[in-house]
Design an enzyme around this catalytic site. Structure first.
Site, PDB file in Angstrom:
ATOM      1  N   GLY A  14      93.437  35.800  27.881  1.00 25.88           N
ATOM      2  CA  GLY A  14      93.402  35.962  26.421  1.00 25.88           C
ATOM      3  C   GLY A  14      93.058  37.373  26.010  1.00 25.88           C
ATOM      4  CD  GLN A  15      92.404  40.180  20.455  1.00 21.83           C
ATOM      5  OE1 GLN A  15      91.863  39.221  19.931  1.00 21.83           O
ATOM      6  NE2 GLN A  15      92.740  41.256  19.760  1.00 21.83           N
ATOM      7  N   GLY A  47      89.595  31.693  30.669  1.00 16.58           N
ATOM      8  CA  GLY A  47      90.347  32.193  29.512  1.00 16.58           C
ATOM      9  C   GLY A  47      90.628  33.672  29.711  1.00 16.58           C
ATOM     10  CG  ASP A  52      94.262  31.733  31.160  1.00 13.36           C
ATOM     11  OD1 ASP A  52      93.655  32.473  30.367  1.00 13.36           O
ATOM     12  OD2 ASP A  52      95.077  30.862  30.790  1.00 13.36           O
ATOM     13  CG  ASP A  88      93.266  22.225  31.828  1.00 16.11           C
ATOM     14  OD1 ASP A  88      94.099  21.298  31.659  1.00 16.11           O
ATOM     15  OD2 ASP A  88      92.473  22.615  30.931  1.00 16.11           O
ATOM     16  CB  ILE A  89      88.474  25.056  30.280  1.00 19.41           C
ATOM     17  CG1 ILE A  89      86.964  24.907  29.973  1.00 19.41           C
ATOM     18  CG2 ILE A  89      89.297  24.767  29.012  1.00 19.41           C
ATOM     19  CD1 ILE A  89      86.044  25.259  31.105  1.00 19.41           C
ATOM     20  CE  LYS A  93      85.121  29.792  18.978  1.00 12.66           C
ATOM     21  NZ  LYS A  93      84.885  29.873  20.450  1.00 12.66           N
ATOM     22  CE1 TYR A 124      87.799  31.353  15.153  1.00 13.97           C
ATOM     23  CE2 TYR A 124      88.262  30.175  17.193  1.00 13.97           C
ATOM     24  CZ  TYR A 124      87.844  31.324  16.535  1.00 13.97           C
ATOM     25  OH  TYR A 124      87.466  32.440  17.247  1.00 13.97           O
TER      26      TYR A 124
HETATM   27  C1  VAH Z   1      90.912  34.556  14.498  1.00 14.76           C
HETATM   28  N1  VAH Z   1      90.736  36.606  15.790  1.00 14.76           N
HETATM   29  O1  VAH Z   1      91.516  35.218  13.663  1.00 14.76           O
HETATM   30  C2  VAH Z   1      90.081  35.315  15.541  1.00 14.76           C
HETATM   31  C3  VAH Z   1      88.690  35.579  15.045  1.00 14.76           C
HETATM   32  C4  VAH Z   1      87.255  36.303  13.149  1.00 14.76           C
HETATM   33  C5  VAH Z   1      88.626  35.914  13.582  1.00 14.76           C
HETATM   34  O2  VAH Z   1      87.831  34.546  15.363  1.00 14.76           O
HETATM   35  O3  VAH Z   1      90.926  33.343  14.561  1.00 14.76           O
END
Ligand code: VAH
Length: 316
Positions: free
Chosen positions: A11-12, A8, A34, A52-53, A146, A142
């Site tokens: 990414g940012q 990755g 990546d 590709d993960i 997590k 998301y």
């Molecule tokens: C998002 N930048 O906005 C990420 C982050 C806490 C937010 O995990 O999804």
């Protein structure tokens, strides 16, 4: 230094982590990976591999053949994008983690970093100074991925002795790499627009306080955690980490100290509901105690360095 792979890398977080680790340990010790075929020019100072993960066999073959010891697994869909594609978000955010955790369980990978997020907290979590241990009922795809990932990291550590470490990142702000698909991305976009046109329409309400962090602090904290002696670490899910919390209004006021004519307007979209489910501020006292975490950048210092460095010509 152990041979390191950042998955990755485009990414940012990945971009800046590759650059910082290469500075520290030498370009050839840190491979950027990546799904993108082309290595971005910013990462051309060291090895790059298209991976590709989700291609478990290819990832396993590369890591075993190359005798990679440390893996930073950053590939993920962020909060806003994940809401639009729940099934793929779950697959990408979870399956890749199992691939790397299993390589560590089998003894190939020695240490793993995997990013969690304040998104693991939900609308029933205390929102001010959210503690390390508290109610966690995430209401986003998301956040659910997590939270599940944190549970699996702790399980693999407890059951199989896997040395996996993680941080609940707040919103991250940087000028080197553009964010993608996050709810906190307004806090990056605003700087580009302020310099480009002096105006910005924010997709969150002006009073939406969120925990944020300047990327330099996040990268330093990540490396400090990965280098901390294992015996000092009491958390194997993910550490709360705080930088500086603020609202869009407060950020606009700070920008006006540099660009007095800057104007902000508000047009909340679907990301408002995500932001409303997250903490306003984070208690990171456990990270401070366990491995000496301390942020450097407050909103003033972050605003100054962002306005000095963002290049509006990068905006599509
Ligand atoms: C998002 N930048 O906005 C990420 C982050 C806490 C937010 O995990 O999804």
């Amino acid at each position: 230094m152990a041979k390191t792979l950042i998955i990755g890398a485009c990414g940012q977080i990945g971009t800046e982590l590759v650059l910082e680790l290469r500075k520290k340990w030498g370009n050839d010790q840190v491979t950027a990976a990546d799904v993108k075929e082309e290595c971005p020019s910013v990462l051309a100072n060291g090895p790059y591999v298209q991976l590709d993960i989700l291609n478990r066999s290819a990832v396993r073959e590369f890591i075993i053949d190359q005798q990679i010891e440390h893996v930073y697994l950053l590939a993920a869909l962020l909060s806003a994008t994940a809401e639009k594609n729940p099934a793929f978000a779950w697959e990408l955010n979870m399956e890749g983690l199992f691939t790397i955790l299993d390589l560590a369980k089998e003894g190939y990978v020695k240490r793993i970093f995997w990013p969690s997020s304040i998104a693991v907290f939900g609308p029933t979590t205390p929102r001010e100074m959210t503690p390390q241990y508290t109610v966690m009922e995430p209401s986003t795809v998301y956040g659910i991925s997590k939270q599940a990932g944190e549970r699996w990291c702790e399980y693999y550590h407890t059951k199989f002795g896997v040395d996996v470490r993680s941080i609940r990142y707040p919103g991250l702000i940087s000028h080197t790499s553009l964010p993608g698909g996050g709810t906190t991305d307004y806090a990056v976009d605003i700087f580009y627009r302020a310099k480009q046109s002096g105006k910005y329409t924010c997709f969150l309400k002006g009073d939406s306080a969120l925990p944020m962090m300047y990327m330099e602090d996040a990268i330093r904290g990540t490396i400090e955690l990965m280098e901390a002696p294992a015996e000092k670490l009491s958390i194997r899910s993910a550490y709360n980490l705080a930088g500086c919390s603020f609202t869009p209004e407060e950020l606009a006021l700070e920008i006006r100290k540099h660009i007095p004519e800057f104007e902000i307007s508000y047009d909340p979209d679907f990301r408002q509901a995500i932001a409303d489910s997250w903490p306003k501020s984070i208690d990171d006292s456990v990270a401070q105690k366990d491995w000496g975490w301390k942020p450097v950048y407050d909103i003033q210092a972050m605003t100054k360095v962002m306005l000095e460095n963002v290049d509006p010509s990068r905006l599509q």
